[in-house]
Design an enzyme around this catalytic site. Structure first.
Site, PDB file in Angstrom:
ATOM      1  N   LYS A   1     -12.837   1.859 -14.464  1.00 44.39           N
ATOM      2  CA  LYS A   1     -13.251   0.505 -14.083  1.00 44.39           C
ATOM      3  C   LYS A   1     -13.723  -0.293 -15.294  1.00 44.39           C
ATOM      4  CE  LYS A   1     -12.107   0.796  -9.782  1.00 44.39           C
ATOM      5  NZ  LYS A   1     -11.011  -0.019  -9.243  1.00 44.39           N
TER       6      LYS A   1
ATOM      7  N   TYR B   1     -14.360   7.540 -12.636  1.00 42.37           N
ATOM      8  CA  TYR B   1     -14.228   6.237 -11.971  1.00 42.37           C
ATOM      9  C   TYR B   1     -14.756   5.128 -12.887  1.00 42.37           C
ATOM     10  CZ  TYR B   1     -14.781   2.719  -8.264  1.00 42.37           C
ATOM     11  OH  TYR B   1     -14.710   1.584  -7.495  1.00 42.37           O
TER      12      TYR B   1
ATOM     13  N   ASP C   1       0.853  -1.201   0.000  1.00 39.14           N
ATOM     14  CA  ASP C   1       0.000   0.000   0.000  1.00 39.14           C
ATOM     15  C   ASP C   1       0.883   1.243   0.000  1.00 39.14           C
ATOM     16  OD1 ASP C   1      -3.266   0.213   1.001  1.00 39.14           O
ATOM     17  OD2 ASP C   1      -2.090   2.063   0.929  1.00 39.14           O
TER      18      ASP C   1
ATOM     19  N   ASN D   1      -5.606  -4.344  -6.715  1.00 37.66           N
ATOM     20  CA  ASN D   1      -6.817  -3.902  -6.008  1.00 37.66           C
ATOM     21  C   ASN D   1      -6.816  -2.416  -5.661  1.00 37.66           C
ATOM     22  OD1 ASN D   1      -9.192  -4.430  -4.004  1.00 37.66           O
ATOM     23  ND2 ASN D   1      -7.559  -3.527  -2.750  1.00 37.66           N
TER      24      ASN D   1
ATOM     25  N   THR E   1     -16.395   0.404   3.061  1.00 41.35           N
ATOM     26  CA  THR E   1     -14.978   0.750   3.222  1.00 41.35           C
ATOM     27  C   THR E   1     -14.851   2.282   3.202  1.00 41.35           C
ATOM     28  OG1 THR E   1     -14.301   1.010   0.919  1.00 41.35           O
ATOM     29  CG2 THR E   1     -14.443  -1.265   1.745  1.00 41.35           C
TER      30      THR E   1
HETATM   31  N1  LIG Z   1     -15.838   0.066  -1.462  1.00 45.38           N
HETATM   32  C1  LIG Z   1     -16.598   0.001  -2.536  1.00 45.38           C
HETATM   33  O1  LIG Z   1     -17.799   0.323  -2.488  1.00 45.38           O
HETATM   34  C2  LIG Z   1     -16.029  -0.502  -3.838  1.00 45.38           C
HETATM   35  C3  LIG Z   1     -16.922  -0.972  -4.794  1.00 45.38           C
HETATM   36  C4  LIG Z   1     -16.401  -1.420  -6.012  1.00 45.38           C
HETATM   37  C5  LIG Z   1     -15.054  -1.424  -6.247  1.00 45.38           C
HETATM   38  N2  LIG Z   1     -14.200  -0.958  -5.282  1.00 45.38           N
HETATM   39  C6  LIG Z   1     -12.761  -0.967  -5.578  1.00 45.38           C
HETATM   40  O2  LIG Z   1     -12.113  -1.764  -4.600  1.00 45.38           O
HETATM   41  C7  LIG Z   1     -10.737  -1.369  -4.517  1.00 45.38           C
HETATM   42  C8  LIG Z   1     -10.382  -1.173  -3.061  1.00 45.38           C
HETATM   43  O3  LIG Z   1     -11.146  -0.087  -2.572  1.00 45.38           O
HETATM   44  P1  LIG Z   1     -11.652   0.031  -1.063  1.00 45.38           P
HETATM   45  O4  LIG Z   1     -13.111   0.154  -1.104  1.00 45.38           O
HETATM   46  O5  LIG Z   1     -11.021  -1.002  -0.229  1.00 45.38           O
HETATM   47  O6  LIG Z   1     -11.061   1.504  -0.751  1.00 45.38           O
HETATM   48  P2  LIG Z   1     -10.108   2.053   0.406  1.00 45.38           P
HETATM   49  O7  LIG Z   1     -10.007   3.499   0.132  1.00 45.38           O
HETATM   50  O8  LIG Z   1     -10.595   1.572   1.723  1.00 45.38           O
HETATM   51  O9  LIG Z   1      -8.713   1.322   0.105  1.00 45.38           O
HETATM   52  C9  LIG Z   1      -7.934   1.656  -1.006  1.00 45.38           C
HETATM   53  C10 LIG Z   1      -6.490   1.436  -0.617  1.00 45.38           C
HETATM   54  O10 LIG Z   1      -5.685   1.685  -1.781  1.00 45.38           O
HETATM   55  C11 LIG Z   1      -4.544   2.399  -1.358  1.00 45.38           C
HETATM   56  N3  LIG Z   1      -3.981   3.157  -2.477  1.00 45.38           N
HETATM   57  C12 LIG Z   1      -4.492   4.271  -3.054  1.00 45.38           C
HETATM   58  N4  LIG Z   1      -3.665   4.699  -4.023  1.00 45.38           N
HETATM   59  C13 LIG Z   1      -2.615   3.836  -4.057  1.00 45.38           C
HETATM   60  C14 LIG Z   1      -1.455   3.749  -4.838  1.00 45.38           C
HETATM   61  N5  LIG Z   1      -1.163   4.678  -5.781  1.00 45.38           N
HETATM   62  N6  LIG Z   1      -0.612   2.714  -4.628  1.00 45.38           N
HETATM   63  C15 LIG Z   1      -0.882   1.793  -3.675  1.00 45.38           C
HETATM   64  N7  LIG Z   1      -1.956   1.841  -2.882  1.00 45.38           N
HETATM   65  C16 LIG Z   1      -2.822   2.843  -3.084  1.00 45.38           C
HETATM   66  C17 LIG Z   1      -5.034   3.313  -0.239  1.00 45.38           C
HETATM   67  O11 LIG Z   1      -3.967   3.776   0.584  1.00 45.38           O
HETATM   68  C18 LIG Z   1      -6.002   2.380   0.483  1.00 45.38           C
HETATM   69  O12 LIG Z   1      -5.340   1.663   1.502  1.00 45.38           O
HETATM   70  C19 LIG Z   1     -10.617  -0.101  -5.352  1.00 45.38           C
HETATM   71  O13 LIG Z   1     -10.063  -0.430  -6.607  1.00 45.38           O
HETATM   72  C20 LIG Z   1     -12.053   0.359  -5.509  1.00 45.38           C
HETATM   73  O14 LIG Z   1     -12.242   1.124  -6.654  1.00 45.38           O
HETATM   74  C21 LIG Z   1     -14.668  -0.503  -4.081  1.00 45.38           C
END
Ligand SMILES: NC(=O)c1ccc[n+]([C@@H]2O[C@H](COP(=O)([O-])OP(=O)(O)OC[C@H]3O[C@@H](n4cnc5c(N)ncnc54)[C@H](O)[C@@H]3O)[C@@H](O)[C@H]2O)c1
Length: 278
Positions: free
Chosen positions: A167, A163, A41, A98, A198
């Site tokens: 995606k 976004y 991360d 991710n 999250t």
């Molecule tokens: N939570 C939702 O509703 C949801 C739904 C669909 C898809 N997603 C996708 O799931 C994935 C994870 O998201 P989440 O919900 O856990 O969000 P989150 O914000 O809780 O976690 C994202 C993590 O990615 C890290 N990050 C950001 N930029 C980075 C970089 N350049 N290099 C390395 N790490 C980096 C952040 O520090 C964080 O720890 C994302 O791709 C998001 O788009 C989330």
């Protein structure tokens, strides 16, 4: 006997964005299954906190995970981490691309810097993971690439245009690569959840946009999906080399409607964007 989940090809894994949310839940599920996981991360303190929270951490017993600082926009750093894991474990079995960021709100509010940032993390970051891990998996004839997209990668999402664009690119990459990867014994799974509980639900809000409310009202649900439940479903999908993991069931219904009646979806989304703005 191996504790690895039956069918999941191997035990060494990298989870980008593993310091929070879905990534952290994937780490917990993988470690519970006996995998060795690098929690990668950009926020290394968050990654370390995830490692420290795992069962057995701090007691001297091996928790099966370590933290690494990684910015997925840095291709050389992603490649170096993959090489490190190969050196440590003799191979990389599972690459979870991710990490992701979001912007929500009217598209005209986005600066070019914000457009470029989301392209860099959500598209280039995933490309860097695939570019670094896939040739190694081809050479071994095994492994799985797991790309986190979103329901916004399958259906249009007004007020989330940047976004949704990124995606959709991830879905396009994963679904296309599957056809090639199968011939090399490499699996590809794309993860497309609706709202998951999250911190991202409250991030990247532009011009008064209320992300959490927008996602939940849009899906007609009161609570977002539990990240640990999603992680279990993802590992099950990876073990079966499923093309898509779409959660929850309601999201699968939305996706079917999108394919069957795109005009209806377009009208519904237009109405919803109007009501969300007001
Ligand atoms: N939570 C939702 O509703 C949801 C739904 C669909 C898809 N997603 C996708 O799931 C994935 C994870 O998201 P989440 O919900 O856990 O969000 P989150 O914000 O809780 O976690 C994202 C993590 O990615 C890290 N990050 C950001 N930029 C980075 C970089 N350049 N290099 C390395 N790490 C980096 C952040 O520090 C964080 O720890 C994302 O791709 C998001 O788009 C989330």
């Amino acid at each position: 006997m191996s504790r690895a989940r039956r069918g999941v090809p191997g035990r060494s894994a990298i989870v980008t964005g593993g310091g929070s949310g879905i990534g952290a839940a994937l780490v917990r599920a993988l470690v519970a299954d006996g995998a060795h996981v690098v929690v990668a991360d950009i926020d290394v303190d968050a990654a370390q906190a995830v490692v420290d929270s795992l069962p057995g951490a701090g007691t001297g017993s091996v928790a099966g995970a370590r933290a690494a600082r990684l910015n997925v926009t840095d291709a050389a750093a992603v490649a170096a981490l993959v090489e490190e894991v190969i050196g440590e474990h003799g191979g990389l079995d599972l690459m979870f691309a991710n990490a992701g960021i979001t912007w929500g709100g009217d598209t005209e509010l986005l600066t070019l810097e914000q457009w470029n940032a989301i392209i860099d993390v959500n598209i280039r970051g995933v490309v860097h993971c695939v570019h670094a891990a896939y040739p190694h998996m081809i050479a071994r004839g095994s492994g799985s690439l797991v790309l986190t997209s979103s329901m916004g990668g399958l259906s249009p999402a007004g007020l989330l245009t940047s976004y949704a664009m990124t995606k959709h690119a991830v879905v396009g990459l994963g679904m296309s690569l599957r056809a090639e990867a199968a011939g090399h014994g490499v699996g590809v799974t794309v993860v497309c959840p609706a709202a998951v509980d999250t911190p991202i639900l409250d991030k990247g809000e532009l011009g008064g946009f209320d992300g959490r409310r927008y996602y939940l009202d849009g899906q007609g649900v009161r609570r977002p999906l539990d990240p640990d439940a999603l992680a279990r479903s993802v590992l099950d999908g990876v073990s079966r080399n499923r093309a898509l993991v779409i959660e929850p069931a309601r999201a699968r219904a939305t996706w079917r409607l999108q394919r069957l009646a795109p005009g209806l979806m377009d009208r519904m989304l237009t109405r919803y964007v109007r009501s969300a703005r007001s």
